[in-house]
Structure formats: structure tokens, C-alpha cells
Design an enzyme around this catalytic site. Structure first.
Site, PDB file in Angstrom:
ATOM      1  N   CYS A   1       7.752  -2.905 -30.467  1.00  0.00           N
ATOM      2  CA  CYS A   1       8.126  -1.486 -30.329  1.00  0.00           C
ATOM      3  C   CYS A   1       7.874  -0.695 -31.598  1.00  0.00           C
ATOM      4  O   CYS A   1       8.008   0.525 -31.604  1.00  0.00           O
ATOM      5  CB  CYS A   1       9.588  -1.365 -29.915  1.00  0.00           C
ATOM      6  SG  CYS A   1       9.950  -2.321 -28.458  1.00  0.00           S
TER       7      CYS A   1
ATOM      8  N   HIS B   1      11.632   5.566 -31.455  1.00  0.00           N
ATOM      9  CA  HIS B   1      11.307   4.696 -30.321  1.00  0.00           C
ATOM     10  C   HIS B   1      12.400   4.879 -29.267  1.00  0.00           C
ATOM     11  O   HIS B   1      13.594   4.814 -29.571  1.00  0.00           O
ATOM     12  CB  HIS B   1      11.236   3.246 -30.804  1.00  0.00           C
ATOM     13  CG  HIS B   1      11.257   2.248 -29.694  1.00  0.00           C
ATOM     14  ND1 HIS B   1      10.448   2.368 -28.581  1.00  0.00           N
ATOM     15  CD2 HIS B   1      12.015   1.131 -29.505  1.00  0.00           C
ATOM     16  CE1 HIS B   1      10.695   1.357 -27.770  1.00  0.00           C
ATOM     17  NE2 HIS B   1      11.632   0.595 -28.293  1.00  0.00           N
TER      18      HIS B   1
ATOM     19  N   ASN C   1      12.396   2.299 -21.664  1.00  0.00           N
ATOM     20  CA  ASN C   1      11.817   1.826 -22.923  1.00  0.00           C
ATOM     21  C   ASN C   1      10.400   1.314 -22.653  1.00  0.00           C
ATOM     22  O   ASN C   1      10.230   0.268 -22.035  1.00  0.00           O
ATOM     23  CB  ASN C   1      12.729   0.717 -23.473  1.00  0.00           C
ATOM     24  CG  ASN C   1      12.182   0.062 -24.724  1.00  0.00           C
ATOM     25  OD1 ASN C   1      11.023   0.242 -25.082  1.00  0.00           O
ATOM     26  ND2 ASN C   1      13.016  -0.726 -25.380  1.00  0.00           N
TER      27      ASN C   1
HETATM   28  N1  ACO Z   1      24.786  -3.561 -15.183  1.00  0.00           N
HETATM   29  C1  ACO Z   1      26.089  -3.869 -15.149  1.00  0.00           C
HETATM   30  N2  ACO Z   1      26.682  -4.660 -16.050  1.00  0.00           N
HETATM   31  C2  ACO Z   1      25.907  -5.166 -17.025  1.00  0.00           C
HETATM   32  C3  ACO Z   1      24.538  -4.891 -17.123  1.00  0.00           C
HETATM   33  C4  ACO Z   1      23.990  -4.067 -16.143  1.00  0.00           C
HETATM   34  N3  ACO Z   1      22.674  -3.726 -16.137  1.00  0.00           N
HETATM   35  N4  ACO Z   1      24.054  -5.523 -18.209  1.00  0.00           N
HETATM   36  C5  ACO Z   1      25.074  -6.184 -18.780  1.00  0.00           C
HETATM   37  N5  ACO Z   1      26.196  -5.953 -18.061  1.00  0.00           N
HETATM   38  C6  ACO Z   1      27.531  -6.477 -18.314  1.00  0.00           C
HETATM   39  C7  ACO Z   1      27.530  -7.737 -19.121  1.00  0.00           C
HETATM   40  O1  ACO Z   1      27.339  -8.869 -18.273  1.00  0.00           O
HETATM   41  C8  ACO Z   1      28.878  -7.707 -19.752  1.00  0.00           C
HETATM   42  O2  ACO Z   1      29.823  -8.153 -18.796  1.00  0.00           O
HETATM   43  P1  ACO Z   1      30.984  -9.161 -19.212  1.00  0.00           P
HETATM   44  O3  ACO Z   1      31.776  -8.419 -20.266  1.00  0.00           O
HETATM   45  O4  ACO Z   1      31.687  -9.384 -17.929  1.00  0.00           O
HETATM   46  O5  ACO Z   1      30.281 -10.364 -19.768  1.00  0.00           O
HETATM   47  C9  ACO Z   1      29.135  -6.223 -19.975  1.00  0.00           C
HETATM   48  O6  ACO Z   1      28.228  -5.524 -19.110  1.00  0.00           O
HETATM   49  C10 ACO Z   1      28.854  -5.787 -21.389  1.00  0.00           C
HETATM   50  O7  ACO Z   1      27.633  -6.346 -21.807  1.00  0.00           O
HETATM   51  P2  ACO Z   1      27.022  -6.028 -23.211  1.00  0.00           P
HETATM   52  O8  ACO Z   1      25.739  -6.784 -23.389  1.00  0.00           O
HETATM   53  O9  ACO Z   1      28.093  -6.184 -24.241  1.00  0.00           O
HETATM   54  O10 ACO Z   1      26.691  -4.482 -23.024  1.00  0.00           O
HETATM   55  P3  ACO Z   1      26.421  -3.404 -24.118  1.00  0.00           P
HETATM   56  O11 ACO Z   1      27.443  -2.361 -24.100  1.00  0.00           O
HETATM   57  O12 ACO Z   1      26.058  -4.041 -25.438  1.00  0.00           O
HETATM   58  O13 ACO Z   1      25.098  -2.730 -23.555  1.00  0.00           O
HETATM   59  C11 ACO Z   1      22.754  -2.815 -23.923  1.00  0.00           C
HETATM   60  C12 ACO Z   1      23.949  -3.524 -23.350  1.00  0.00           C
HETATM   61  C13 ACO Z   1      22.563  -1.488 -23.190  1.00  0.00           C
HETATM   62  C14 ACO Z   1      21.505  -3.675 -23.722  1.00  0.00           C
HETATM   63  C15 ACO Z   1      22.990  -2.551 -25.436  1.00  0.00           C
HETATM   64  O14 ACO Z   1      23.389  -3.720 -26.078  1.00  0.00           O
HETATM   65  C16 ACO Z   1      21.784  -2.037 -26.115  1.00  0.00           C
HETATM   66  O15 ACO Z   1      21.317  -0.946 -25.835  1.00  0.00           O
HETATM   67  N6  ACO Z   1      21.215  -2.773 -27.068  1.00  0.00           N
HETATM   68  C17 ACO Z   1      19.991  -2.388 -27.702  1.00  0.00           C
HETATM   69  C18 ACO Z   1      18.901  -2.953 -26.899  1.00  0.00           C
HETATM   70  C19 ACO Z   1      17.599  -2.291 -27.144  1.00  0.00           C
HETATM   71  O16 ACO Z   1      17.535  -1.124 -27.466  1.00  0.00           O
HETATM   72  N7  ACO Z   1      16.541  -3.064 -26.985  1.00  0.00           N
HETATM   73  C20 ACO Z   1      15.270  -2.618 -27.105  1.00  0.00           C
HETATM   74  C21 ACO Z   1      14.863  -2.455 -28.537  1.00  0.00           C
HETATM   75  S1  ACO Z   1      13.530  -3.376 -28.945  1.00  0.00           S
HETATM   76  C22 ACO Z   1      12.408  -3.082 -27.859  1.00  0.00           C
HETATM   77  O17 ACO Z   1      12.234  -1.923 -27.535  1.00  0.00           O
HETATM   78  C23 ACO Z   1      11.613  -4.137 -27.206  1.00  0.00           C
END
Ligand code: ACO
Length: 334
Positions: A117, A259, A289
Site C-alpha cells: 500500500c 492511503h 482499500n
Molecule cells: N463484522 C462484524 N464483526 C467483526 C468483523 C466484521 N467484518 N470483523 C471483526 N469482527 C469482530 C471480531 O471478531 C471481534 O469480535 P470478538 O470481540 O467477539 O472477538 C470484534 O469484531 C472486534 O474485532 P477487532 O479486530 O478488535 O476490530 P477492530 O475494532 O480492531 O476493527 C479493523 C477491525 C477495522 C480491521 C481495524 O483493526 C483496522 O482498521 N485496522 C487497520 C487495518 C488496515 O487499515 N489495514 C490495511 C492497511 S495495509 C493495507 O492497506 C494492505
């Protein structure tokens, strides 16, 4: 052919392309246990475009390049270098040469660059070095990815995030002032395992004592929280360093072009740098993304709708797998 050594760099045109197929959060909720509410409140994403069998990384890239060349008023035959930033080539040997052929950019040398990315920002800096040294005068830089090929569509933690697309810019040597003001690029392989699209193989015996490993790449795996923390901490830092090198202050930034990974990351970076939300470019609601494509895709939308004007100062930053991250400060236009 060598021309002015220490030439300045100008970004003189942009273009983009996205597949026609659109998948919204509602449709995703029928595939995995998720909801529009969860996805949009956690990420800001509402839809994503997905490449069908009609599309390829090459076809999207060619379309984006043609749009960028038309805006710049540059003929394909006048391009010296084509740089394709991608992690999802149609061919592991590289896709840039096919794009060169289809564009009719007969004199251009073309190659792929992989930095996930961060690819577009790394590509912008790489391209500008060829211009600054006087080696090349006109460069076509593409950021394109088809992550849908490598998404685990049964994993709700990642499949809600990604989409496909391509963006391109035309860079030219300028006799006027240098429009590429400063940059900072970073890598940290110690965190490599937090975001991968990794090869996995099995050992196969050829003849006595001689083995090879054969297999395939495995779908994307990501530690979302680790990536989130990394981005919110490292991206403001690298933008501040690039601004320092550019001899510019945060107040002089007209547009923050990050990004497009997650709206919460954009907001947090804006907060840390005290950049108001009306200066933060965001179109991830429509595209998700799109990895290396996300910055030029958003740039193109903001230029074509007349929001970005010639001379505006843009702070662009990419971040992602590697881990890699980087920022570049440039002024739009000739
Ligand atoms: N729908 C519903 N529930 C979900 C989903 C979904 N799509 N995904 C995860 N959950 C659940 C999990 O299972 C977890 O449940 P649990 O507590 O019962 O175990 C709960 O939601 C919280 O999960 P987290 O992973 O802690 O969720 P978080 O608030 O961290 O959000 C996210 C996840 C959106 C991916 C966040 O961590 C994030 O944005 N991280 C950055 C990722 C990113 O930007 N990546 C790309 C950059 S690099 C590139 O571009 C290749």
C-alpha cells in the site's frame, strides 16, 4: 538521452479506472457474519469495486494511463519510463511491459515495483530520481491492485476492507520550480508478519537428495489492531519529516492525501497533525482499500472535480505491508 541534471519534477496529469462490478456492505452481509453498520462505523467503507473475468490489472492500468496521458496532453510515444506499483501483477514476471505495449509507449522502459500500500508513494519518489538525474524526462507512474484475487472471502476480519482499482500520474521534468518538495520513506521488516500475502509451498523431491518447493500464494492475513496502531503512530511522524525536508509547515498543506485504508486512521492522523477534516481527502466509502491504487484514485477524483487546483500543496502518505510507509510533499500541476 540525458538532459538537464538536477531537473525539477512536476505532476502534470492523472487518471483512474475501476471495475464496473460493485459490492456493497449489504451484499457482503449475505456472505459473512457482518453488517453495514459494523463495516461503515469501523472503517468508513460502504462499497467496493471488484474485478470480473473481463478485467485485469493490465486493462485497468491501461485505462488509467490513457486518462492520465490525455489530461497531461502527452503522447504515449513520448513516455520514457513506465513504473507499475502493484502487489497483484497478472504475471509474476511483471505486468508493466504489457501495459507499455498496449499503450504504444514504444520507447519507454517498463517495470514493476512492489511495496504494497506504500507502492504509489515509493513509486513517486523512485520516478522522480530518474527525472532529477536527467536520465528521463517523462514518466508514467501507475498504482494498481486487484486484491480481490487474494482476499479470503470467508474471513470477515479482512474481506470487508479491500477493493480493486488503478490510478496513474504523468511526471515530467520541469524547467520551472521543482514541484516535488520533500519525502521520507521507511521500512520495518520486524513487523512483517502482521500483514501478509505469503507463498506457501510443499517440498517435492526431484532426484535423489534434490528437492524444490512448489505451491502458491495464500490469501491475505492481517493483524488489524497492530496495523492500526502502526499507522496512527508512524504516518504523522513521516509526514512531519517530509514537511521538514520540504521546508513547509503543516499549515501550508492544502490537502492530506493518505492511503485509503480506514476512515478512523485518516481522522486520527489528521487530529495528530491538526489538519482540519475539510483538507482530508477520502473516497474509501465508494472503493474500500485498493492498496497501491488508493492514492492516485482519490487524487484523480479531487482533481477532476476541481477541488485540487494547480499549485496546491499535497501531503501524500502510504503505509502497509512490509511493513513500509512513506510520505511525499508535492505541488499539483505544471
Ligand atoms: N463484522 C462484524 N464483526 C467483526 C468483523 C466484521 N467484518 N470483523 C471483526 N469482527 C469482530 C471480531 O471478531 C471481534 O469480535 P470478538 O470481540 O467477539 O472477538 C470484534 O469484531 C472486534 O474485532 P477487532 O479486530 O478488535 O476490530 P477492530 O475494532 O480492531 O476493527 C479493523 C477491525 C477495522 C480491521 C481495524 O483493526 C483496522 O482498521 N485496522 C487497520 C487495518 C488496515 O487499515 N489495514 C490495511 C492497511 S495495509 C493495507 O492497506 C494492505
Amino acid at each position: 538521452m540525458l538532459h538537464d541534471v538536477n531537473a525539477g519534477v512536476a505532476v502534470v496529469g492523472c487518471g483512474s479506472a475501476a471495475p464496473a462490478v460493485c459490492l456493497d456492505n449489504e451484499a457482503l452481509s449475505q456472505m459473512v457474519e457482518t453488517s453495514d453498520e459494523w463495516i461503515s462505523s469501523r472503517t468508513g467503507i460502504r462499497k467496493r469495486r471488484l474485478a470480473s473475468s473481463e478485467d485485469s490489472l493490465r486493462s485497468l492500468s491501461v485505462q488509467a494511463c490513457q486518462n492520465a496521458l490525455a489530461m497531461a496532453g502527452v503522447e504515449a510515444a513520448d513516455v520514457d519510463l513506465i513504473l507499475l506499483a502493484t502487489s497483484t501483477p497478472d504475471d509474476l514476471f511483471g505486468t508493466a511491459s504489457r501495459i507499455q505495449f498496449e499503450l504504444g509507449a514504444t520507447k519507454a522502459v517498463a517495470f514493476d515495483l512492489t511495496a504494497a500500500c506504500s507502492g504509489f508513494v515509493f513509486g513517486l519518489v523512485t520516478a522522480s530520481q530518474f527525472i532529477r538525474t536527467g536520465a528521463y524526462k517523462t514518466v508514467l507512474l501507475i498504482g494498481a491492485d486487484v486484491l480481490s484475487r487474494w482476499t479470503d472471502w470467508s474471513d470477515r476480519r479482512t474481506c470487508v476492507l479491500f477493493g480493486d482499482g488503478a490510478g496513474a500520474v504523468v511526471l515530467q521534468a520541469t524547467e520551472g520550480s521543482d514541484r516535488l518538495l520533500g519525502f521520507e520513506l521507511r521500512s520495518d521488516g520486524s513487523l512483517n508478519s502482521s500483514l501478509n500475502l505469503a507463498f506457501q509451498g510443499e517440498t517435492r523431491s526431484l532426484v535423489d537428495g534434490k528437492t524444490v518447493t512448489q505451491g502458491n500464494f495464500q490469501p491475505i492475513t492481517m493483524n488489524g489492531q497492530e496495523i492500526y496502531r502502526f499507522a496512527v503512530r508512524r504516518v504523522p511522524e513521516v509526514i512531519e519529516k517530509a514537511l521538514f525536508r520540504a521546508d513547509r509547515t503543516v499549515e501550508q498543506v492544502d490537502w492530506l492525501l493518505l492511503h485509503q485504508a480506514n476512515q478512523r486512521i485518516l481522522d486520527a492522523v489528521g487530529d495528530r497533525l491538526s489538519i482540519p477534516s475539510h483538507k482530508i481527502i477520502s473516497n474509501m466509502a465508494e472503493y474500500g482499500n485498493t492498496s497501491a491504487a488508493s492514492i492516485p484514485l482519490a487524487l484523480d477524483e479531487w482533481v477532476r472535480t476541481g477541488k485540487i487546483q494547480s499549485g496546491d500543496t499535497i501531503a501524500a502518505a502510504g503505509f502497509g505491508a512490509g511493513l513500509t510507509w512513506g510520505a511525499v510533499i508535492f505541488q499539483w500541476g505544471r
